[in-house]
Each structure stands twice: as structure tokens, then as C-alpha cells.
Design a protein around this motif. Structure first.
Motif, mmCIF file in Angstrom:
data_model
loop_
_atom_site.group_PDB
_atom_site.id
_atom_site.type_symbol
_atom_site.label_atom_id
_atom_site.label_comp_id
_atom_site.label_asym_id
_atom_site.label_seq_id
_atom_site.Cartn_x
_atom_site.Cartn_y
_atom_site.Cartn_z
ATOM 1 N N SER A 270 21.428 -10.707 43.567
ATOM 2 C CA SER A 270 22.569 -11.070 42.734
ATOM 3 C C SER A 270 23.175 -9.811 42.137
ATOM 4 C CB SER A 270 22.125 -12.016 41.609
ATOM 5 O OG SER A 270 21.561 -13.198 42.140
ATOM 6 N N PRO A 271 24.459 -9.842 41.792
ATOM 7 C CA PRO A 271 25.089 -8.660 41.191
ATOM 8 C C PRO A 271 24.359 -8.222 39.927
ATOM 9 C CG PRO A 271 26.751 -10.259 41.846
ATOM 10 C CD PRO A 271 25.424 -10.937 42.016
ATOM 11 N N SER A 272 24.233 -6.926 39.755
ATOM 12 C CA SER A 272 23.535 -6.393 38.591
ATOM 13 C C SER A 272 24.317 -6.685 37.315
ATOM 14 C CB SER A 272 23.342 -4.885 38.739
ATOM 15 O OG SER A 272 22.778 -4.331 37.563
ATOM 16 N N THR A 273 23.591 -7.024 36.262
ATOM 17 C CA THR A 273 24.221 -7.290 34.966
ATOM 18 C C THR A 273 24.050 -6.121 33.996
ATOM 19 O OG1 THR A 273 22.210 -8.402 34.177
ATOM 20 C CG2 THR A 273 23.902 -9.782 35.198
ATOM 21 N N PHE A 274 23.478 -5.012 34.455
ATOM 22 C CA PHE A 274 23.350 -3.853 33.592
ATOM 23 C C PHE A 274 24.710 -3.187 33.394
ATOM 24 C CE2 PHE A 274 18.908 -4.077 35.130
ATOM 25 C CZ PHE A 274 18.261 -4.076 33.899
ATOM 26 N N PRO A 275 24.893 -2.502 32.266
ATOM 27 C CA PRO A 275 26.166 -1.805 32.030
ATOM 28 C C PRO A 275 26.392 -0.693 33.043
ATOM 29 C CG PRO A 275 24.841 -1.951 30.017
ATOM 30 C CD PRO A 275 23.954 -2.346 31.141
ATOM 31 N N SER A 276 27.631 -0.345 33.238
ATOM 32 C CA SER A 276 27.967 0.796 34.091
ATOM 33 C C SER A 276 27.529 2.090 33.406
ATOM 34 C CB SER A 276 29.471 0.833 34.357
ATOM 35 O OG SER A 276 29.900 -0.336 35.029
ATOM 36 N N ASN A 277 27.244 3.110 34.213
ATOM 37 C CA ASN A 277 26.926 4.451 33.706
ATOM 38 C C ASN A 277 25.758 4.427 32.719
ATOM 39 O OD1 ASN A 277 29.314 5.352 35.101
ATOM 40 N ND2 ASN A 277 30.511 4.618 33.372
ATOM 41 N N PHE B 11 9.118 -5.052 31.697
ATOM 42 C CA PHE B 11 9.278 -5.665 33.009
ATOM 43 C C PHE B 11 10.096 -6.942 32.873
ATOM 44 C CE2 PHE B 11 5.500 -3.036 33.392
ATOM 45 C CZ PHE B 11 5.766 -2.360 34.577
ATOM 46 N N GLN B 12 11.062 -7.094 33.764
ATOM 47 C CA GLN B 12 11.945 -8.242 33.743
ATOM 48 C C GLN B 12 11.944 -8.921 35.112
ATOM 49 O OE1 GLN B 12 15.835 -6.916 32.475
ATOM 50 N NE2 GLN B 12 15.054 -5.964 30.596
ATOM 51 N N VAL B 13 12.215 -10.206 35.117
ATOM 52 C CA VAL B 13 12.308 -10.969 36.356
ATOM 53 C C VAL B 13 13.782 -11.158 36.702
ATOM 54 C CG1 VAL B 13 11.848 -13.189 37.473
ATOM 55 C CG2 VAL B 13 10.119 -12.144 35.985
ATOM 56 N N ASP B 14 14.155 -10.764 37.894
ATOM 57 C CA ASP B 14 15.541 -10.908 38.325
ATOM 58 C C ASP B 14 15.588 -10.846 39.840
ATOM 59 O OD1 ASP B 14 18.228 -11.289 38.131
ATOM 60 O OD2 ASP B 14 18.694 -9.359 37.210
ATOM 61 N N ASP B 15 16.638 -11.443 40.396
ATOM 62 C CA ASP B 15 16.859 -11.419 41.836
ATOM 63 C C ASP B 15 17.852 -10.313 42.139
ATOM 64 O OD1 ASP B 15 17.299 -11.831 44.507
ATOM 65 O OD2 ASP B 15 18.126 -13.868 44.297
ATOM 66 N N LEU B 16 17.390 -9.263 42.784
ATOM 67 C CA LEU B 16 18.244 -8.127 43.085
ATOM 68 C C LEU B 16 19.276 -8.426 44.167
ATOM 69 C CD1 LEU B 16 15.495 -5.402 42.815
ATOM 70 C CD2 LEU B 16 17.575 -5.496 41.435
ATOM 71 N N TYR C 283 9.773 -19.412 38.218
ATOM 72 C CA TYR C 283 9.401 -18.164 38.885
ATOM 73 C C TYR C 283 7.887 -17.977 38.965
ATOM 74 C CZ TYR C 283 14.304 -16.881 38.391
ATOM 75 O OH TYR C 283 15.679 -16.856 38.470
ATOM 76 N N ARG C 284 7.136 -18.775 38.212
ATOM 77 C CA ARG C 284 5.681 -18.663 38.240
ATOM 78 C C ARG C 284 5.033 -19.607 39.248
ATOM 79 N NH1 ARG C 284 4.362 -15.623 33.806
ATOM 80 N NH2 ARG C 284 5.797 -15.676 32.015
ATOM 81 N N GLU C 285 5.777 -20.572 39.752
ATOM 82 C CA GLU C 285 5.212 -21.565 40.669
ATOM 83 C C GLU C 285 4.896 -20.926 42.010
ATOM 84 O OE1 GLU C 285 7.900 -24.816 41.012
ATOM 85 O OE2 GLU C 285 7.801 -25.357 38.884
ATOM 86 N N GLY D 165 11.386 -2.237 34.725
ATOM 87 C CA GLY D 165 10.970 -2.654 36.054
ATOM 88 C C GLY D 165 11.494 -4.049 36.350
ATOM 89 N N LEU D 166 12.098 -4.222 37.517
ATOM 90 C CA LEU D 166 12.646 -5.514 37.930
ATOM 91 C C LEU D 166 11.924 -6.023 39.171
ATOM 92 C CD1 LEU D 166 16.564 -5.256 37.715
ATOM 93 C CD2 LEU D 166 14.992 -6.275 36.079
ATOM 94 N N ASP D 167 11.607 -7.305 39.172
ATOM 95 C CA ASP D 167 11.031 -7.927 40.363
ATOM 96 C C ASP D 167 11.325 -9.417 40.319
ATOM 97 O OD1 ASP D 167 8.758 -6.680 42.460
ATOM 98 O OD2 ASP D 167 8.911 -8.860 42.429
#
Length: 333
Positions: free
Chosen positions: A124-131, A117-122, A15-17, A99-101
Motif C-alpha cells: 500500500s502507498p506509504s503514509t510517512f511524511p515526505s523528506n 515496530f509497526q505492522v503495515d502492508d508495504l 494480523y495475528r491469526e 521497523g515495518l512488517d
């Protein structure tokens, strides 16, 4: 899924390249996977800070529009330079801000302890818990979310919000227009706009700003409210407020026209760097950028009786939106 499922790992160097095109640095992973076509270099980070300050001016320093008086958890989708997330964390020190980017942008060393701050591809389905979150902020994601992903993107946001939680979205529709009809198809800014729409429309939805209200309603949000705000390019107006906003927007627009165009115009349309720079130079003096703001609440407990505070257009003549729905007419989740 519960909080114990939340796991992070060190950022993969993939992700840094970066790759360099016409003197600008782009994230290799993002462009090779058609995720994001804007630069990630220092010039772009500076522009993102200009843009954040511009929005602060337009929104009268309101970082959060809906009534969320004591948030516990906030998610910032497409956090970029991190300016919005950091300011929210400072304003709400008891709140956890994430923060996600797609790119690991550098952030100041002295950021508040309650922001990460986290690196993720939005895409893709979110992996955070519901509610889980009280508020999800999504700002200028039209250049990052795949064209066929928006319905599921809003569904993900809806799922991770707690009952009664809010989503706020800000998007720009890059289609140059003039109120008096003087901007024609032959003007450089209109050529830039149509070229931009053409260059990314197979990968992204550059017109999604026009559909925010429908997408949020379709996802199950209630009390959906949408407004259109215009951003003057320069400080030529007789109106003091327009002059102030236009003067602040000028530096942002000058950089934006180049940064957003460089990769898609070159690689998608086959334009030379000389032709791109000429078009950009001609376009910098010709129009306004309309920005759309939309908020909606997930049905459930903690219904607030306080009105939301989406800022209205700064001049009556440029107000092209208003309250678009009544929650009493919406089906509850």
C-alpha cells in the motif's frame, strides 16, 4: 504531511491469526491476500536470526553501507525478527528506528527505547511524511512486494527520504547455478529453483534482484551502486573465507529450502508434503545462493564525499559486479 500526521493504532487481531499447513504456521491475512507465503512460526524466526548473522558475516558487520554518519531517522522495510533494526538502534542511540512488517513478530522485551515496530502492508502507498528518513533499508522483499508494485514501492521510498538520504536494498535471486556448469536441469536444486519461480511468479517478482539498479535509477536515485555476492552452501571450499561463510550459511539454507517452498509448492503447484520434503532433502547439498546489494542516494543537500561501503565479494573469482553508475552522469531530481 508533517510529523503530526504520524499515527499508530493497536495491532488488529486479524494480523495475528495463523493457519497451519503441514506442521508450519502461516499468517492468514498474508496468504489469503497473496502478500507473503513464508511461515511465521518459531522455526522461521530462528531461521531469520541465522540469516541475519549470516549477512553480518558476509557484510563484515556493516549494517549500513552508504555514508550516513549521524542518522536521525531510519526505516526498515520488512523487519522480520527485528534483528537488523535492533542492532542499528543500539549502534545509533540518538536515531529513531522504525521497523515495518506485515506480521507482528515477537521481539525481545529489552529492546532499545529508540526502536519501534509497526505492522503495515508495504504494497500500500506509504503514509510517512515526505523528506522524513535519512536511510531506508529494504532487505529480502521480493517475497512480499507484489509483482506490479516495485516501481511505486521505490517511488514511495524516494519520497520519504530527505534530500541526500540513502536507500539500501539486499535481495536474493533463487536461481541455482554452478560456476563450473555441473548443475543441470535434472538436479534437485535446479528443480526447486524453477518450481519456486513458477509457483510465485504470478504474484511476486522473484527475479527483481536483477533489476534493482534500474528500478532505483528510474525512481530518481543517483550514485547507484550494485554488487553481486555469492553465498557458498557449505564449508567445503579451500578458501578460508568461503569455508567460514559456507559453514554459516548451511543451517540457513537447510531451513530456507523448506520454509519458502511449503505453501507455494503445496497450494500453487499441488505437490504433496512428501514430495516437497523429498525435493528439499535432495536440494540441500547442491548449490550457492547469489545475493544482490544495491544502494542509491536521493539527490539534494548533504552530499557526502566519503565512498559508500558495500562489501565486495569475498573472493575475486566470485565478484560479478562493480560500480555501475557515475552520479555526474545522472539527471538531478
Amino acid at each position: 504531511m508533517d510529523e503530526s500526521d504520524l499515527q499508530t493504532v493497536p495491532v488488529d487481531n486479524t494480523y495475528r491469526e495463523v493457519i497451519t499447513l503441514n506442521g508450519r504456521d502461516f499468517q492468514r491475512y498474508a496468504v489469503e491476500n497473496s502478500i507473503y507465503f513464508a511461515p511465521v512460526d518459531d522455526d522461521e524466526i530462528d531461521r531469520l536470526h541465522y540469516q541475519h548473522e549470516l549477512f553480518n558475516l558476509v557484510f563484515e558487520n556493516r549494517l549500513i553501507f552508504p555514508p550516513v554518519p549521524r542518522p536521525q531517522r531510519i526505516l526498515d522495510c520488512g523487519s522480520g525478527s527485528g534483528a537488523w533494526a535492533i542492532e542499528v538502534a543500539e549502534q545509533y542511540p540518538e536515531c529513531e528506528v522504525i521497523g515495518l512488517d506485515i506480521y507482528p513478530y515477537p521481539v525481545p522485551e529489552d529492546i532499545p527505547e529508540n526502536v519501534v515496530f509497526q505492522v503495515d502492508d508495504l504494497n500500500s502507498p506509504s503514509t510517512f511524511p515526505s523528506n522524513y528518513f535519512d536511510l531506508v533499508n529494504s532487505r529480502l522483499m521480493s517475497g512480499g512486494i507484489h509483482v506490479n508494485r516495485w516501481t511505486n514501492y521505490l517511488s514511495d521510498i524516494f519520497r520519504v527520504l530527505r534530500p541526500g538520504g540513502w536507500c539500501q536494498m539486499v535481495e536474493i535471486y533463487y536461481n541455482a547455478q554452478s560456476d563450473n556448469g555441473t548443475l543441470t536441469a535434472n538436479h534437485a536444486l535446479q528443480v526447486w529453483s524453477q518450481s519456486y519461480l513458477q509457483s510465485i511468479q504470478h504474484y511476486k517478482d522473484p527475479r527483481v534482484a536483477l533489476r534493482l539498479q534500474a528500478l532505483m535509477t528510474q525512481a530518481g536515485f543517483v550514485e547507484v551502486e550494485s554488487r553481486l555476492l555469492t553465498l557458498p552452501l557449505s564449508g567445503w571450499s579451500n578458501d578460508p573465507r568461503d569455508r567460514e561463510v559456507g559453514a554459516a550459511n548451511r543451517a540457513n539454507v537447510h531451513r530456507l529450502l523448506s520454509s519458502l517452498a511449503m505453501y507455494p509448492f503445496s497450494q500453487g503447484l499441488g505437490m504433496s508434503n512428501t514430495d516437497i520434503q523429498l525435493l528439499v532433502a535432495q536440494a540441500r547439498n547442491e548449490a550457492d545462493n547469489p545475493a544482490y546489494v544495491c544502494i542509491g542516494r536521493k539527490p539534494g543537500s548533504s552530499r557526502s564525499h566519503r565512498h559508500s561501503e558495500i562489501p565486495r565479494s569475498h573472493t575475486p573469482s566470485s565478484s560479478k559486479g562493480g560500480r555501475q553508475s557515475d552520479s555526474r552522469k545522472r539527471a538531478r531530481h
